[in-house]
Design a protein around this motif. Structure first.
Motif, PDB file in Angstrom:
ATOM      1  N   PRO A 136       3.691   8.953  12.514  1.00 27.23           N
ATOM      2  CA  PRO A 136       2.414   8.276  12.249  1.00 27.23           C
ATOM      3  C   PRO A 136       2.359   6.947  12.997  1.00 27.23           C
ATOM      4  N   PRO A 137       1.298   6.682  13.749  1.00 25.60           N
ATOM      5  CA  PRO A 137       1.248   5.444  14.544  1.00 25.60           C
ATOM      6  C   PRO A 137       1.475   4.184  13.716  1.00 25.60           C
ATOM      7  N   VAL A 138       0.843   4.137  12.545  1.00 21.82           N
ATOM      8  CA  VAL A 138       1.093   3.038  11.611  1.00 21.82           C
ATOM      9  C   VAL A 138       1.965   3.613  10.502  1.00 21.82           C
ATOM     10  N   ALA A 139       3.257   3.349  10.593  1.00 21.12           N
ATOM     11  CA  ALA A 139       4.208   3.999   9.696  1.00 21.12           C
ATOM     12  C   ALA A 139       4.313   3.319   8.343  1.00 21.12           C
ATOM     13  N   VAL A 140       3.784   2.086   8.229  1.00 14.93           N
ATOM     14  CA  VAL A 140       3.824   1.342   6.974  1.00 14.93           C
ATOM     15  C   VAL A 140       2.462   0.699   6.751  1.00 14.93           C
ATOM     16  N   LEU A 141       1.867   0.927   5.582  1.00 13.80           N
ATOM     17  CA  LEU A 141       0.607   0.296   5.185  1.00 13.80           C
ATOM     18  C   LEU A 141       0.925  -0.715   4.096  1.00 13.80           C
ATOM     19  N   ALA A 142       0.663  -1.983   4.356  1.00 17.10           N
ATOM     20  CA  ALA A 142       1.069  -3.052   3.442  1.00 17.10           C
ATOM     21  C   ALA A 142      -0.154  -3.774   2.889  1.00 17.10           C
ATOM     22  N   ARG A 143      -0.142  -4.016   1.585  1.00 18.39           N
ATOM     23  CA  ARG A 143      -1.207  -4.770   0.910  1.00 18.39           C
ATOM     24  C   ARG A 143      -0.572  -5.802  -0.005  1.00 18.39           C
ATOM     25  N   GLN A 144      -1.299  -6.893  -0.227  1.00 23.34           N
ATOM     26  CA  GLN A 144      -0.849  -7.874  -1.200  1.00 23.34           C
ATOM     27  C   GLN A 144      -1.843  -7.918  -2.355  1.00 23.34           C
ATOM     28  N   ALA A 145      -1.319  -8.027  -3.551  1.00 20.13           N
ATOM     29  CA  ALA A 145      -2.157  -8.041  -4.746  1.00 20.13           C
ATOM     30  C   ALA A 145      -2.948  -9.339  -4.808  1.00 20.13           C
ATOM     31  N   THR A 146      -4.244  -9.208  -5.082  1.00 24.49           N
ATOM     32  CA  THR A 146      -5.094 -10.396  -5.204  1.00 24.49           C
ATOM     33  C   THR A 146      -5.205 -10.877  -6.643  1.00 24.49           C
ATOM     34  N   GLN A 147      -4.616 -10.120  -7.581  1.00 22.14           N
ATOM     35  CA  GLN A 147      -4.614 -10.498  -8.990  1.00 22.14           C
ATOM     36  C   GLN A 147      -3.494  -9.720  -9.689  1.00 22.14           C
ATOM     37  N   PRO A 148      -3.098 -10.153 -10.891  1.00 21.55           N
ATOM     38  CA  PRO A 148      -2.032  -9.423 -11.603  1.00 21.55           C
ATOM     39  C   PRO A 148      -2.444  -7.984 -11.903  1.00 21.55           C
ATOM     40  N   ASP A 149      -1.446  -7.105 -11.964  1.00 25.30           N
ATOM     41  CA  ASP A 149      -1.711  -5.690 -12.202  1.00 25.30           C
ATOM     42  C   ASP A 149      -0.428  -5.064 -12.743  1.00 25.30           C
ATOM     43  N   ARG A 150      -0.513  -3.767 -13.019  1.00 23.60           N
ATOM     44  CA  ARG A 150       0.674  -3.025 -13.438  1.00 23.60           C
ATOM     45  C   ARG A 150       0.657  -1.662 -12.755  1.00 23.60           C
ATOM     46  N   ILE A 151       1.762  -1.275 -12.142  1.00 24.00           N
ATOM     47  CA  ILE A 151       1.909   0.040 -11.535  1.00 24.00           C
ATOM     48  C   ILE A 151       3.109   0.703 -12.195  1.00 24.00           C
ATOM     49  N   ARG A 152       2.815   1.736 -12.985  1.00 26.15           N
ATOM     50  CA  ARG A 152       3.851   2.373 -13.787  1.00 26.15           C
ATOM     51  C   ARG A 152       4.596   1.303 -14.578  1.00 26.15           C
ATOM     52  N   ARG A 153       5.912   1.192 -14.440  1.00 30.76           N
ATOM     53  CA  ARG A 153       6.652   0.220 -15.265  1.00 30.76           C
ATOM     54  C   ARG A 153       6.764  -1.152 -14.617  1.00 30.76           C
ATOM     55  N   TRP A 154       6.188  -1.321 -13.427  1.00 31.81           N
ATOM     56  CA  TRP A 154       6.326  -2.583 -12.698  1.00 31.81           C
ATOM     57  C   TRP A 154       5.152  -3.523 -12.972  1.00 31.81           C
ATOM     58  N   ARG A 155       5.435  -4.754 -13.316  1.00 30.60           N
ATOM     59  CA  ARG A 155       4.417  -5.788 -13.451  1.00 30.60           C
ATOM     60  C   ARG A 155       4.191  -6.418 -12.078  1.00 30.60           C
ATOM     61  N   ILE A 156       2.966  -6.414 -11.640  1.00 33.32           N
ATOM     62  CA  ILE A 156       2.601  -6.937 -10.320  1.00 33.32           C
ATOM     63  C   ILE A 156       1.932  -8.292 -10.496  1.00 33.32           C
ATOM     64  N   ARG A 157       2.424  -9.274  -9.762  1.00 31.76           N
ATOM     65  CA  ARG A 157       1.812 -10.601  -9.784  1.00 31.76           C
ATOM     66  C   ARG A 157       0.973 -10.803  -8.528  1.00 31.76           C
ATOM     67  N   LYS A 158       0.071 -11.738  -8.589  1.00 33.62           N
ATOM     68  CA  LYS A 158      -0.728 -12.077  -7.411  1.00 33.62           C
ATOM     69  C   LYS A 158       0.214 -12.459  -6.274  1.00 33.62           C
ATOM     70  N   GLY A 159      -0.002 -11.853  -5.095  1.00 32.13           N
ATOM     71  CA  GLY A 159       0.833 -12.129  -3.940  1.00 32.13           C
ATOM     72  C   GLY A 159       1.958 -11.143  -3.730  1.00 32.13           C
ATOM     73  N   ASP A 160       2.268 -10.334  -4.758  1.00 33.57           N
ATOM     74  CA  ASP A 160       3.272  -9.294  -4.563  1.00 33.57           C
ATOM     75  C   ASP A 160       2.759  -8.265  -3.553  1.00 33.57           C
ATOM     76  N   VAL A 161       3.688  -7.599  -2.881  1.00 26.47           N
ATOM     77  CA  VAL A 161       3.341  -6.679  -1.795  1.00 26.47           C
ATOM     78  C   VAL A 161       3.563  -5.237  -2.246  1.00 26.47           C
ATOM     79  N   VAL A 162       2.547  -4.394  -2.025  1.00 27.02           N
ATOM     80  CA  VAL A 162       2.648  -2.969  -2.318  1.00 27.02           C
ATOM     81  C   VAL A 162       2.506  -2.210  -1.005  1.00 27.02           C
ATOM     82  N   LEU A 163       3.424  -1.271  -0.773  1.00 24.90           N
ATOM     83  CA  LEU A 163       3.445  -0.512   0.466  1.00 24.90           C
ATOM     84  C   LEU A 163       3.162   0.964   0.200  1.00 24.90           C
ATOM     85  N   ALA A 164       2.406   1.577   1.089  1.00 25.51           N
ATOM     86  CA  ALA A 164       2.430   3.026   1.261  1.00 25.51           C
ATOM     87  C   ALA A 164       3.063   3.249   2.627  1.00 25.51           C
ATOM     88  N   VAL A 165       4.006   4.169   2.694  1.00 23.06           N
ATOM     89  CA  VAL A 165       4.787   4.352   3.922  1.00 23.06           C
ATOM     90  C   VAL A 165       4.555   5.769   4.435  1.00 23.06           C
TER      91      VAL A 165
END
Length: 443
Positions: free
Chosen positions: A317-346
């Motif tokens: 895949p030309p772009v092998a990593v898709l990176a985003r930063q959280a703009t507000q707190p969130d929760r993904i499964r058991r992980w607490r996400i803070r503003k500024g944390d980075v979530v990747l789809a690879v």
């Protein structure tokens, strides 16, 4: 590797024996993101690394990818800080890294002239650039770095599409060369920034990257100026004509320059990379390349050609990593996400995930062909990104790559240059380290 086999595993970095520490992984990622993944990364659904003050979470299953990049787009619409910092010097605040209302406005301006319904109008640009490259290949003596050749040829397509035939072909080669040098210089992973500190050690690297970025922007600014306020092509006219409700232009001055540079570079990068890996696969598996040559001479359906390209984009895949930063707190499964944390789809991992693909590391174009095409989850295959930020030029790029493949594979055979070993390497994009040296001979 037995290139004559009906089924083979093309080059990939070997998985690391065990997971690296977060800091060691980031040090390695500065050289090559792909080399940090252990074997179980190709099986896991979600995993993370924690740095001081920052969490990096990898969404590695289609349902979590959908949840983050589609359902919760508003929370994760912003590109990661290190990607923004790496690209801003060259593409400014363009739609590629903009967010919020600014992104929506710019995205609305660039989508219409690239809509699938108008892509056929660009076919003469594809055919001209592919024909010119075919003549170069016919004259070639000795090894050819097709990565360099494709970068220049696809940049040529974009210059034809934006400015018309008046731009010298050499200009495309210079822009492509400078952008490649920029990518080699720009740091993708800002270690100090990830832990909240200023990166005082990277100023020399950034200074060189900024000089290269300024050179690219100056070249494109000169082309816009030479075209004049009414010049260029319908694509450029469409960008200039985009208006807000009050009638003011959305893109003018530096904002127009940002989007044109982004179209030239992002629009060239994905297609050139896809063609590079596609041609490597043809060199490593000649029977598949022969099948394409026979197909394009005998019919107009090109079903196997499409499947071959799709499989190339799955493996590389030309772009092998898709990176985003959280703009507000969130929760993904058991992980607490803070503003500024980075979530990747690879996509590199998703496209090779053992639960999603049979023989995931093997080259099998048939997996995209006819009755052998096994159903798969919608978000298991992301060659053009995902969600509202999916590549606006996906249809353009697909048609462009297909034109080059049908033009070139009909005329030429490809083989690795003696002593050359392809090495996938991912920093800003998935390119071959050291280029792609091939021997090209007429059929």
């Amino acid at each position: 590797m037995d290139a004559s086999a009906a089924d083979f595993i093309p080059p990939m970095p070997p998985p690391v024996g065990r997971a690296l520490s977060a800091f060691a992984g980031l040090l390695q990622a500065r050289r090559d993101v792909l080399s940090i993944f252990p074997e179980d990364a190709y099986r896991r659904q979600v995993f993370s690394a924690r740095l001081p003050g920052r969490l990096i979470l990898v969404a590695n299953t289609p349902d979590v990818v959908r949840e983050v990049f589609v359902t919760r787009h508003e929370t994760y619409q912003r590109k990661s800080r290190f990607l923004e910092d790496a690209l801003r010097p060259v593409i400014g605040g363009s739609a590629f890294i903009a967010s919020g209302e600014d992104w929506a406005e710019k995205r609305g301006a660039i989508v219409p002239p690239l809509h699938p319904s108008v892509v056929a109008g660009f076919e003469p640009c594809f055919e001209q650039a592919a024909g010119e490259l075919a003549e170069d290949f016919a004259r070639a003596e000795g090894p050819v770095d097709v990565a360099v050749a494709y970068a220049a040829a696809i940049t040529r397509v974009m210059l034809l599409a934006v400015f018309g035939p008046g731009v010298p072909r050499e200009e495309a080669a210079e822009i492509a060369r400078t952008f490649t040098a920029y990518q080699d210089t720009a740091e993708v992973v800002d270690l100090f920034g990830l832990i909240g500190l200023p990166d005082v050690a990277g100023w020399l690297t950034r200074a060189r990257a900024n000089r290269l970025a300024a050179e690219i922007r100056a070249r494109v600014a000169a082309l816009i100026a030479a075209a004049g306020p009414e010049g260029g092509t319908p694509l450029l006219a469409s960008l200039r004509a985009a208006r807000r409700e009050d009638g003011s232009p959305i893109l003018a001055g530096e904002r127009l320059l940002d989007e044109v540079v982004m179209l030239l570079l992002a629009g060239s990068e994905g297609a050139a990379i896809t063609l590079t890996w596609t041609t490597m696969l043809a060199a490593l598996h000649p029977p598949s390349a022969d099948r394409i040559a026979i197909e394009v001479r005998a019919s107009k359906s090109h079903d196997y050609t499409r499947a071959f390209i799709q499989e190339a984009m799955r493996l590389y895949p030309p772009v092998a990593v898709l990176a985003r930063q959280a703009t507000q707190p969130d929760r993904i499964r058991r992980w607490r996400i803070r503003k500024g944390d980075v979530v990747l789809a690879v996509p590199w991992l998703l496209h090779r995930h053992e639960e999603l693909w049979e023989a995931p590391h093997h080259f099998r174009p048939e997996r995209f062909l006819g009755p052998q095409a096994r159903p798969r989850p919608r978000y298991a295959y992301l060659p053009f990104g995902i969600g509202p930020r999916i590549c606006a030029g996906a249809a353009f790029g697909t048609a462009e790559v297909r034109t080059f493949v049908t033009t070139l594979f009909r005329r030429f055979r490809f083989a690795l240059a003696p002593g050359f070993t392809p090495r996938p390497n991912c920093r800003l994009a998935l390119r071959p380290r050291g280029g792609m040296q091939l021997i090209i001979t007429p059929r």
